[in-house]
Motif scaffolding. Structure first.
Motif, short mmCIF file in Angstrom:
data_model
loop_
_atom_site.label_atom_id
_atom_site.label_comp_id
_atom_site.label_asym_id
_atom_site.label_seq_id
_atom_site.Cartn_x
_atom_site.Cartn_y
_atom_site.Cartn_z
N GLU A 7 -3.43 4.40 -0.14
CA GLU A 7 -4.83 4.48 -0.56
C GLU A 7 -5.72 3.62 0.33
OE1 GLU A 7 -4.56 3.38 -4.64
OE2 GLU A 7 -3.96 5.39 -5.31
N LYS A 57 0.95 3.93 -1.78
CA LYS A 57 0.30 5.24 -1.91
C LYS A 57 -0.65 5.55 -0.74
CE LYS A 57 0.51 5.24 -6.96
NZ LYS A 57 -0.30 5.20 -8.22
N ASP A 88 0.85 -1.20 0.00
CA ASP A 88 0.00 0.00 0.00
C ASP A 88 0.89 1.25 0.00
OD1 ASP A 88 -2.37 1.50 0.08
OD2 ASP A 88 -2.43 1.50 2.27
N GLN A 98 -8.54 4.77 3.12
CA GLN A 98 -9.90 4.26 2.94
C GLN A 98 -10.41 3.53 4.18
OE1 GLN A 98 -10.29 1.52 -0.36
NE2 GLN A 98 -12.49 1.28 -0.09
#
Length: 219
Positions: free
Chosen positions: A104, A102, A100, A108
């Motif tokens: 993201e 980035k 992971d 989330q």
């Protein structure tokens, strides 16, 4: 952002140390634990991943799949896994680590630790634990700061409680362990107790006189 108890866990796509996955396909009809780590090659995380590696048979007994997440790439994960195996005396590393880079997924899922940043100033993930049921819904979450390692015996204990209380009309009291007495949930009517709890129910007397502390052997 984040995920609340009872929400369906997102069907995310990700690259992992064991190949690409689509989460719901990977999950199938199993229970699962997704647990996050601030970064690769960090000391506390290394001990956690090794501990979970040794506990895999216990999770398998309970029908629970395991998947980790860290804010680094797949190649970094693969190198780190060799360290984890050596430090924890594991012949194989038995579950995937999600990449992971980035952040993201971390954003989330509400897993970002605002106090912990990498060399580039990007926030790292906290030590989150998500337990997901076969219905793809979030059943339990813990959020630990980056500095505090998790107690995986406690995570096994809560899996036992979640799986028991998902099918029986009981709740588990403080410090409950597998095989100990349970509490009859308040929605069970007195007239239904003999049918639902053939082992019997003990009502604890309290000053209020209310009969709400109802103990029964683990069904």
């Amino acid at each position: 952002m984040g995920i609340n108890l009872g929400d369906e866990f997102p069907n995310f796509k990700a690259s992992t140390s064991s190949g690409d996955i689509k989460f719901h396909d990977w999950l199938g009809g199993s229970w699962a634990i997704l647990f996050s780590h601030p970064a690769d090659y960090t000391p506390v995380c290394t001990t956690e991943l090794g501990r979970v590696g040794h506990l895999v048979p216990e999770f398998q007994k309970r029908g629970v799949k395991l998947i980790a997440l860290s804010c680094d790439g797949v190649e970094s994960h693969k190198g780190w896994i060799e360290d984890i195996k050596a430090v924890s005396d594991l012949k194989e590393f038995p579950y995937p680590i999600i990449a992971d880079e980035k952040r993201e997924l971390a954003v989330q899922f509400g897993m970002v630790d605002p106090d912990e940043k990498d060399a580039a100033g990007l926030p790292l993930t906290c030590r989150a634990v998500f337990i997901i049921g076969p219905d793809k819904k979030l059943k339990l979450s813990f959020l630990y700061p980056a500095t505090t390692g998790r107690n995986f015996d406690e995570i096994l204990r809560v899996v036992d409680s979640l799986q028991l209380t998902a099918t029986k009309k009981v709740a588990t009291p403080a410090d409950w362990k597998q095989g100990e007495k349970c509490m009859v949930v308040p929605t069970v009517k007195a007239e239904d107790i003999p049918k639902l709890f053939p082992k019997g129910v003990e009502i604890k007397p309290v000053p209020s006189g209310k009969e709400y502390l109802r103990l029964t052997p683990q069904p």
